[in-house]
Design an enzyme around this catalytic site. Sequence first.
Site, mmCIF file in Angstrom:
data_model
loop_
_atom_site.group_PDB
_atom_site.id
_atom_site.type_symbol
_atom_site.label_atom_id
_atom_site.label_comp_id
_atom_site.label_asym_id
_atom_site.label_seq_id
_atom_site.Cartn_x
_atom_site.Cartn_y
_atom_site.Cartn_z
ATOM 1 C CE LYS A 150 -3.528 -2.518 2.424
ATOM 2 N NZ LYS A 150 -4.412 -2.449 3.789
ATOM 3 C CD GLU A 211 -5.703 -12.179 3.890
ATOM 4 O OE1 GLU A 211 -5.288 -11.232 3.598
ATOM 5 O OE2 GLU A 211 -6.965 -12.272 3.271
ATOM 6 C CG ASP A 232 -7.192 -10.323 7.093
ATOM 7 O OD1 ASP A 232 -6.423 -9.158 7.312
ATOM 8 O OD2 ASP A 232 -8.251 -10.360 6.480
#
Length: 294
Positions: A150, A211, A232
């Site tokens: 990100k 994940e 997560d």
Amino acid sequence: MPADLLDTIGALGLETDLLIEITDRALDEDLSWGPDFTSDAIFDADQRGRARMVSRAEGCLAAVPVAALVLHLMAARNHDRARSTILMSDGSRVHPGGIVLEVEAPLRTLLTAERTMLNLVGQLSGVATATAAWADALAGSGTRVRDTRKTVPGLRVLQKYAVRCGGGVNHRMGLGDAALIKDNHIAAAGSVRAALAAVRTSAPGLDCEVECDTLAQVCEAVSAGAGLILLDNMSVDQMRRAVAVARPAGVLTEASGGLQLKDATAVAATGVDYVAVGALTHSPAVLDLGLDLV
């Protein structure tokens, strides 16, 4: 370009050609609508000046050599010469009033380059400062803070470098240097085991992280041979139970999902190896620095 500056950049593990491309693009952005009419009108071409880059806040520095590079590239465009002296190295903790960099150049060159210099070093020092806060909070726990993808488009290499300056650890740089099996991959493949098997068949030598958002998925990932599991949006209790499953099998764990600095101690106490914090790069506060003529 000064040889000592190029040596400094090379010693940081940064590619000089890539940095020149990034800084040239940043200068072009500021000059796309024409030259710096303000500075050109006020100063003669041969008027020179000195300036200091000074911190106005507490923080951790990153990309100080990049700021110097901007000035030298601007000087080269103007067929001028500039001088720069780095006074505080990347990764240093800085306090208000701390002098980071001293420069000397024609005033037209200096003031044209000023904003690009400050934009880059301020943004990247902001990343380093945010990372340092997490590194400090996790110190002594055995848990390390990691970044994500990100990042600001075009600045990933520099932002991830800034994370290292702040004491953090880089996650994968892009899509091709490691695999990360996420929820959509698992849903499309039908199961954790099927998705992991497909990646292992296609790229057997590639590091692969899975994940998981439930303990059942953690158990499936461990039994399928995952080497690293991303936990997560799990509660602290769920993380602790997941680590209890993964660690005996030699599987590393990474907490993720909107983690806050105030929760660092509790998350680290679960025994996770890493915490993934997207905010390090997608929304850091810029470190306030100024370039003051002297």
